[in-house]
Enzyme design. Structure first.
Site, PDB file in Angstrom:
ATOM      1  N   TYR A   1      30.967  47.529 -26.142  1.00  0.00           N
ATOM      2  CA  TYR A   1      32.027  47.120 -27.063  1.00  0.00           C
ATOM      3  C   TYR A   1      31.532  46.016 -27.996  1.00  0.00           C
ATOM      4  O   TYR A   1      31.665  46.106 -29.225  1.00  0.00           O
ATOM      5  CB  TYR A   1      33.260  46.648 -26.289  1.00  0.00           C
TER       6      TYR A   1
ATOM      7  N   SER B   1      34.955  40.526 -33.138  1.00  0.00           N
ATOM      8  CA  SER B   1      35.307  40.023 -31.813  1.00  0.00           C
ATOM      9  C   SER B   1      34.320  38.961 -31.358  1.00  0.00           C
ATOM     10  O   SER B   1      33.130  39.001 -31.712  1.00  0.00           O
ATOM     11  CB  SER B   1      35.286  41.180 -30.807  1.00  0.00           C
TER      12      SER B   1
ATOM     13  N   LYS C   1      30.806  45.981 -32.256  1.00  0.00           N
ATOM     14  CA  LYS C   1      31.370  45.015 -33.209  1.00  0.00           C
ATOM     15  C   LYS C   1      30.270  44.322 -34.004  1.00  0.00           C
ATOM     16  O   LYS C   1      30.412  44.072 -35.205  1.00  0.00           O
ATOM     17  CB  LYS C   1      32.231  43.992 -32.476  1.00  0.00           C
TER      18      LYS C   1
END
Length: 328
Positions: A141, A117, A145
């Site tokens: 988040y 991402s 990643k």
């Protein structure tokens, strides 16, 4: 060659699965169906219902279907939720990937394609984000990643894997209504939801250092995301030497939130005059990809413009909310 697609029944995963099948690849899907739907899968695609944390399910899927490559899409992906539930996000996104890699290595699988991402970059102060832009994620988040990329690279060195990590920018649209995004966590469906309810869309901050004061993002059609995966799979299938690549998937063009609202208004027929609310913590003013490296390495270029993304997303939304089109 057979590819195991984790999360292959989800919004992005469903598009990737469909395009890989259309490209002639053999695939099997592992999905816990927490946000995916078996109906998204093309006819004849095997589905193993299970979590990436379930080593037995992974071993079964890899062994029974002769898997030679793993495409890891399954992950939790809501930024705000990751802030309030970081332990869950690390468990699902990092430990889940570790178990997948462990199962792959044990079975002698030598190709891994990882869905990463643009959240790994955090708040980059650059005109275009290249793959060499420093990674400074600002939420759990994005951290998961980035840790996932580190884990992929470490496993590649230890086990001789060929790998590609693809950093998605802002995904929108649908190849068909049945594959559309059923969530309302991304900008376009969030606006659709408010318009359908008779409320003005919200803009979080209109005082950024951008031409119109709203955040600028690189929006990419989900069908383009899927075609980039197909290109990466073909590169890994054809490789005769070890491949280790990290690539952005974007259009290389910035679109502001205000500009996106104008497109949504043209497509839907709604008044998209926005309610301006305070900035959200951690929202960078501008995040736009450089897509030069993926073009060089995979001969891939995005095909779809913003209007096509919005129109396809609107068709999918109206298929589930027919009253939305009548109210416009």
């Amino acid at each position: 060659m057979t590819w195991l697609i984790t999360g292959g029944a989800g919004y992005i995963g469903g598009h990737v699965t469909q395009q890989l099948v259309e490209a002639g690849e053999q695939v099997v899907v592992l999905d816990d169906l927490s946000s995916g739907a078996a109906e998204r899968l093309p006819a004849g695609v095997p589905l193993v219902v299970g979590s990436t944390l379930d080593r037995a399910a992974l071993d079964r899927a890899i062994g029974e279907h002769g898997v030679t490559g793993v495409l890891h899409i399954a992950a939790k992906k809501q930024v705000g939720e990751s802030v309030t539930e970081p332990l869950r996000y690390y468990q699902e996104n990092v430990e889940g990937l570790r178990v997948v890699l462990e199962a792959a290595a044990a079975a002698g699988v030598s190709r891994v394609l990882f869905s990463s991402s643009a959240a790994v970059y955090g708040m980059p102060d650059v005109e275009l984000v290249t793959e060499d832009t420093p990674c400074e994620p600002i939420n759990p988040y994005g951290e998961t990643k980035l840790v996932g990329e580190w884990l992929i690279n470490a496993a590649a060195k230890a086990h001789g894997l060929s790998t590609v990590s693809l950093r998605y920018f802002n995904v929108a649209g649908a190849a068909s209504p049945e594959l559309s995004d059923e969530g309302v966590t991304n900008l376009v469906p969030m606006v659709f939801e408010r318009l359908t309810a008779g409320r003005a869309p919200r803009v979080f901050g209109a005082d950024y250092p951008t031409p119109d004061g709203t955040c600028v993002r690189d929006f990419i059609h989900v069908a383009d995301i899927a075609s980039a995966h197909v290109a990466a799979v073909k590169r890994l299938n054809a490789a005769t030497e070890q491949v280790n690549l990290t690539l952005n998937i974007g259009r290389g063009e910035g679109v502001s939130v205000q500009e996106m609202l104008a497109v949504i208004g043209r497509v839907t027929g709604y008044d998209t005059t926005a309610e301006v609310t305070p900035r959200r913590p951690g929202d960078p003013a501008r995040v736009v990809a450089s897509a030069d490296l993926i073009h060089k390495e995979l001969d891939w270029t995005a095909r779809y413009e913003v209007e096509a993304m919005v129109a396809s997303a609107w068709d999918g939304w109206c298929a589930r909310h027919p009253e939305a089109r009548r109210r416009a």
